[in-house]
Write a protein that holds these residues in place. Structure first.
Motif: not given
Length: 236
Positions: A164-178, A226-231
């Motif tokens: 199982i591999q979990v990846y953050a979709q964004t960091g804080f600044w992309v999340m906050w900007t969106l 992060t805005a979300g995660y990929f798995v």
């Protein structure tokens, strides 16, 4: 084929880079392109919506089957109409790949969903999933959950998945900007000249901040923001 070319072939590509949220689509498409080695054989799209990825996915998989429920808020195009909260009317071990994007937050019984995804996968098959974490409530009232990386690890393990591999979709600044951009769309209101002027100003802001935010994220790390995660996970 390079990632840049593959992204351009995906639906809703970043060509429309004047919108308030084009960046999140570009991030998703880049991830899908990097993960394309997992798309093979018979692919099931659980929560397929209007099947925006079908043509692109068939560039890798041999067969595509879309599954969605009859109460979808999108145009119903599913090959199989089923409630993803319940056992699926699909035989066991028939899927080589399962994909599910921005779906599991809308399910009352996400663990049932993951169990069914595991059941219909062949041994060695892969699931590719995306879910939100810090994201606004959408498609209300059918928006039930937000997921952390630890919750996702637990739920996938419980369903029987491995590697199982979990990846953050964004960091804080992309999340906050969106999130900022979503909020500022509400400022486009009033008489037509005011709406037009405000839209022009905001399009300029959106064009700039969605280019700057990823650069800041590269150098200003923010664990757990992060805005979300990929798995990506596999059935043993």
């Amino acid at each position: 084929m390079c990632i840049k070319v593959m992204i351009d072939q995906l639906p809703f590509s970043h060509a429309n880079n004047r919108s308030y949220n084009w960046l999140i689509y570009e991030i998703n498409y880049e991830f899908l392109s990097r993960s394309s080695e997992n798309f093979r054989g018979h692919l099931y799209d659980l929560g397929c919506g209007e099947m925006p990825y079908k043509a692109w996915l068939l560039g890798y998989a041999d067969q595509y089957t879309g599954v969605d429920w009859g109460g979808t808020q999108h145009q119903l195009k599913a090959d199989i109409v089923a409630d993803l909260n319940e056992p699926l009317p699909i035989a066991s071990e028939v899927a080589d790949t399962v994909i599910s994007l921005s779906v599991m937050e809308h399910l009352r019984e996400p663990q049932v969903f993951l169990g069914e995804a595991h059941r219909i996968l062949k041994p060695g098959g892969a699931i590719i999933l995306q879910v939100p974490f810090m994201w606004w409530v959408h498609e209300a009232p059918y928006d039930y959950y937000r997921y952390t990386q630890f919750g996702l690890q637990y739920m996938f393990q419980k369903a029987g998945f491995s590697n199982i591999q979990v990846y953050a979709q964004t960091g804080f600044w992309v999340m906050w900007t969106l999130k900022f951009n979503y909020q500022t769309t509400r400022l486009i209101r009033g008489p037509w000249p005011v709406r037009k002027l405000m839209a022009l100003l905001l399009h300029g802001v959106w064009a700039i901040n969605q280019r700057v935010a990823p650069m800041i994220d590269k150098h200003w790390k923010s664990e757990g923001e992060t805005a979300g995660y990929f798995v990506i996970a596999h059935k043993p």
